[in-house]
Design a protein around this motif. Structure first.
Motif, PDB file in Angstrom:
ATOM      1  N   GLU A 197       0.841  -1.189   0.000  1.00  0.00           N
ATOM      2  CA  GLU A 197       0.000   0.000   0.000  1.00  0.00           C
ATOM      3  C   GLU A 197       0.883   1.249   0.000  1.00  0.00           C
ATOM      4  OE1 GLU A 197      -3.232   0.259   2.758  1.00  0.00           O
ATOM      5  OE2 GLU A 197      -3.535  -1.915   2.811  1.00  0.00           O
ATOM      6  N   PRO A 198       0.359   2.362  -0.495  1.00  0.00           N
ATOM      7  CA  PRO A 198       1.150   3.605  -0.546  1.00  0.00           C
ATOM      8  C   PRO A 198       1.207   4.286   0.815  1.00  0.00           C
ATOM      9  CG  PRO A 198      -1.036   4.003  -1.438  1.00  0.00           C
ATOM     10  CD  PRO A 198      -0.958   2.521  -1.141  1.00  0.00           C
ATOM     11  N   VAL A 199       2.061   3.772   1.694  1.00  0.00           N
ATOM     12  CA  VAL A 199       2.107   4.251   3.066  1.00  0.00           C
ATOM     13  C   VAL A 199       3.525   4.620   3.479  1.00  0.00           C
ATOM     14  CG1 VAL A 199       0.082   2.932   3.814  1.00  0.00           C
ATOM     15  CG2 VAL A 199       2.356   1.904   4.020  1.00  0.00           C
ATOM     16  N   VAL A 200       3.593   5.584   4.375  1.00  0.00           N
ATOM     17  CA  VAL A 200       4.770   5.869   5.190  1.00  0.00           C
ATOM     18  C   VAL A 200       4.329   5.598   6.614  1.00  0.00           C
ATOM     19  CG1 VAL A 200       6.303   7.683   6.057  1.00  0.00           C
ATOM     20  CG2 VAL A 200       5.702   7.605   3.621  1.00  0.00           C
ATOM     21  N   MET A 201       5.137   4.899   7.400  1.00  0.00           N
ATOM     22  CA  MET A 201       4.683   4.550   8.751  1.00  0.00           C
ATOM     23  C   MET A 201       5.772   4.787   9.782  1.00  0.00           C
ATOM     24  SD  MET A 201       4.650   0.366   8.776  1.00  0.00           S
ATOM     25  CE  MET A 201       3.325   0.340   7.588  1.00  0.00           C
ATOM     26  N   GLN A 202       5.332   5.004  10.996  1.00  0.00           N
ATOM     27  CA  GLN A 202       6.297   5.201  12.064  1.00  0.00           C
ATOM     28  C   GLN A 202       6.867   3.864  12.515  1.00  0.00           C
ATOM     29  OE1 GLN A 202       3.779   7.017  15.264  1.00  0.00           O
ATOM     30  NE2 GLN A 202       4.513   5.333  16.514  1.00  0.00           N
ATOM     31  N   GLY A 203       8.040   3.914  13.076  1.00  0.00           N
ATOM     32  CA  GLY A 203       8.693   2.720  13.607  1.00  0.00           C
ATOM     33  C   GLY A 203       9.934   3.151  14.364  1.00  0.00           C
ATOM     34  N   TYR A 204      10.860   2.212  14.541  1.00  0.00           N
ATOM     35  CA  TYR A 204      12.118   2.491  15.233  1.00  0.00           C
ATOM     36  C   TYR A 204      13.268   1.962  14.398  1.00  0.00           C
ATOM     37  CZ  TYR A 204       9.338   3.833  19.240  1.00  0.00           C
ATOM     38  OH  TYR A 204       8.442   4.481  20.042  1.00  0.00           O
ATOM     39  N   ILE A 205      14.281   2.772  14.217  1.00  0.00           N
ATOM     40  CA  ILE A 205      15.404   2.380  13.369  1.00  0.00           C
ATOM     41  C   ILE A 205      16.134   1.172  13.938  1.00  0.00           C
ATOM     42  CG2 ILE A 205      17.145   3.875  14.450  1.00  0.00           C
ATOM     43  CD1 ILE A 205      18.147   4.483  11.594  1.00  0.00           C
ATOM     44  N   THR A 206      15.990   0.942  15.238  1.00  0.00           N
ATOM     45  CA  THR A 206      16.636  -0.195  15.878  1.00  0.00           C
ATOM     46  C   THR A 206      15.940  -1.517  15.587  1.00  0.00           C
ATOM     47  OG1 THR A 206      15.359   0.407  17.840  1.00  0.00           O
ATOM     48  CG2 THR A 206      17.680   1.071  17.788  1.00  0.00           C
ATOM     49  N   GLN A 207      14.691  -1.481  15.116  1.00  0.00           N
ATOM     50  CA  GLN A 207      13.964  -2.740  15.024  1.00  0.00           C
ATOM     51  C   GLN A 207      13.235  -2.971  13.703  1.00  0.00           C
ATOM     52  OE1 GLN A 207      11.956  -4.324  18.385  1.00  0.00           O
ATOM     53  NE2 GLN A 207      13.216  -3.266  19.874  1.00  0.00           N
ATOM     54  N   PRO A 227      18.327 -13.391  19.911  1.00  0.00           N
ATOM     55  CA  PRO A 227      19.711 -12.907  20.064  1.00  0.00           C
ATOM     56  C   PRO A 227      20.233 -12.215  18.811  1.00  0.00           C
ATOM     57  CG  PRO A 227      19.489 -15.082  21.038  1.00  0.00           C
ATOM     58  CD  PRO A 227      18.194 -14.807  20.312  1.00  0.00           C
ATOM     59  N   GLU A 228      19.782 -12.674  17.632  1.00  0.00           N
ATOM     60  CA  GLU A 228      20.220 -12.051  16.379  1.00  0.00           C
ATOM     61  C   GLU A 228      19.674 -10.631  16.254  1.00  0.00           C
ATOM     62  OE1 GLU A 228      20.544 -16.318  16.254  1.00  0.00           O
ATOM     63  OE2 GLU A 228      18.772 -15.061  16.617  1.00  0.00           O
ATOM     64  N   LEU A 229      18.390 -10.449  16.598  1.00  0.00           N
ATOM     65  CA  LEU A 229      17.826  -9.099  16.583  1.00  0.00           C
ATOM     66  C   LEU A 229      18.490  -8.246  17.653  1.00  0.00           C
ATOM     67  CD1 LEU A 229      15.911  -6.877  15.745  1.00  0.00           C
ATOM     68  CD2 LEU A 229      14.102  -7.975  17.103  1.00  0.00           C
ATOM     69  N   GLY A 230      18.756  -8.828  18.810  1.00  0.00           N
ATOM     70  CA  GLY A 230      19.449  -8.089  19.855  1.00  0.00           C
ATOM     71  C   GLY A 230      20.791  -7.566  19.386  1.00  0.00           C
ATOM     72  N   ALA A 231      21.520  -8.400  18.646  1.00  0.00           N
ATOM     73  CA  ALA A 231      22.819  -7.976  18.116  1.00  0.00           C
ATOM     74  C   ALA A 231      22.658  -6.842  17.108  1.00  0.00           C
ATOM     75  CB  ALA A 231      23.528  -9.162  17.464  1.00  0.00           C
ATOM     76  N   GLU A 232      21.580  -6.893  16.316  1.00  0.00           N
ATOM     77  CA  GLU A 232      21.331  -5.827  15.348  1.00  0.00           C
ATOM     78  C   GLU A 232      20.950  -4.531  16.050  1.00  0.00           C
ATOM     79  OE1 GLU A 232      20.594  -3.766  11.684  1.00  0.00           O
ATOM     80  OE2 GLU A 232      21.910  -5.381  12.355  1.00  0.00           O
TER      81      GLU A 232
END
Length: 382
Positions: free
Chosen positions: A212-222, A309-314
């Motif tokens: 869909e043509p969207v911009v959405m909020q989030g977190y650069i860490t996740q 743990p992989e996401l934690g490392a990222e």
């Protein structure tokens, strides 16, 4: 970082409130009146149990609290969302880290401080502190993050934005959580249009995955990692802007207390805050033990939010490489910049005046933060 970003309905509301009531009872003594444990330990001026309230499920962004405890000595209560154990800095003191989200009925951290007197410090954003300053004032004593990792993200195969104001020139629907103050700022700045914002965002990325043509909020860490790794129907990079780069430069999830608690527990905070500084630096230098402990704890909790743990490392990599975790402008780890706080307090006061929100009369930045408890010799060379 306010992590109220998934549908409340993802977890049964009744169950969430039940857990919140169970996890947020008010044991005696209160944080304000608790006597020091005493002794010659590094935290001897603190109560025997120090309660720290986070604003979401356990995650590496909360390492200043979780890293106070040796994972090998930690005790978990997954039903109540409590992670506790003897402080590494002083085993005579128990640190109790409480989860947010469903464990507190998805309330704001400020509301918890004012309903549960056992909590010494909670994670509170600068804008929340200003907004609630009239009736529920708080004072921040330590910031674990120098940059707010909140972003607006999009699929680069659909949009190519060179600067944030380009969003206003597009046909994109901008998804965000209704009531988020940063969106009032972006609209006023002309970065987005009032007719393109949609406050029904529920934390799900499905509309972007569905093209869909969207911009959405989030977190650069996740979210960038999750979209690339956890959603094979999308499975590629996103582009994003940090909201902080727009000029809306709050300190997210700063460790804060009620002003009377900060005053009453000043001797404890003079010991506890440096311990938090050092604990977070220790985490940044060696993240694996705490990341593994958080991952294991979330498996025990067994709800919709998980951090492998992989996401934690990222998350650790992004926090380090993007300067999200860094020294303050004065070279002290965990410090607030006075000029930035002055500017943001004035900016937020104007936003809330426009929207009819009454804040404390004559509010200044010094009312909502202090650097006095930081150890100026502690810095992060990462």
């Amino acid at each position: 970082m306010n992590r109220t970003r998934f549908l409340v309905s993802t977890v049964g509301i009744g169950a969430a409130l039940t857990v919140a009531l169970a996890g947020c009872s008010s044991p005696e003594p209160t944080a304000q009146d608790a006597e020091a444990a005493g002794g010659e330990g590094a935290l001897g001026a603190c109560p025997a149990t120090v309660v720290l309230q986070t604003n979401w499920f356990p995650e590496p962004e909360h390492s200043a609290a979780y890293a106070l405890i040796d994972p090998a000595e930690a005790t978990t209560d997954p039903d109540a969302g409590i992670y506790s154990g003897p402080a590494i800095a002083d085993p005579n003191i128990t640190i109790e880290v409480r989860s947010g989200g469903p464990f507190i009925g998805f309330q704001q951290s400020t509301a918890l401080l004012y309903s549960d007197d056992s909590i010494m410090l909670a994670m509170i954003d600068t804008d929340e502190s200003v907004k609630l300053s009239a009736d529920q004032p708080t004072k921040a004593v330590y910031t674990p993050l120098q940059i707010n990792p909140q972003i607006l993200l999009w699929d680069p195969e659909r949009y190519s934005f060179g600067e944030i104001s380009d969003i206003a020139e597009s046909d994109a629907t901008v998804l965000y959580f209704q009531g988020a103050t940063y969106m009032d700022y972006l609209i006023a700045q002309g970065d987005v249009r009032a007719d393109q914002v949609d406050g029904s965002f529920d934390g799900s990325v499905t509309r972007l995955v569905a093209d869909e043509p969207v911009v959405m909020q989030g977190y650069i860490t996740q979210e960038p990692y999750r979209l690339k790794v956890d959603f094979p129907d999308y499975g590629r990079d996103v582009d994003s802007f940090l909201i902080a780069d727009s000029g809306y430069d709050i300190y997210p999830a700063a460790w804060s207390g009620k002003p009377e608690v900060v005053e009453a527990q000043s001797e404890c905070l003079a010991q506890l805050v440096p311990a938090m500084q050092q604990a977070q630096i220790d985490y940044m230098n060696d993240p694996e033990p705490v990341n593994q402990a958080i991952a294991d704890y979330l498996v025990e909790i067994d709800q919709f939010f998980q951090v492998t743990p992989e996401l934690g490392a990222e998350i650790h990599r992004v926090m380090k490489n993007e300067g999200i975790v860094a020294d303050g402008t004065d070279g002290v780890f965990g410090s607030f910049d006075a000029e930035r706080m002055d500017r943001m307090t004035a900016l937020l006061a104007d936003i809330y005046a426009e929207s009819g929100v009454e804040i404390a009369e004559g509010l200044t930045a010094e009312d909502i933060y202090t650097n006095e408890f930081l150890d100026p010799s502690i810095s992060y060379a990462g």
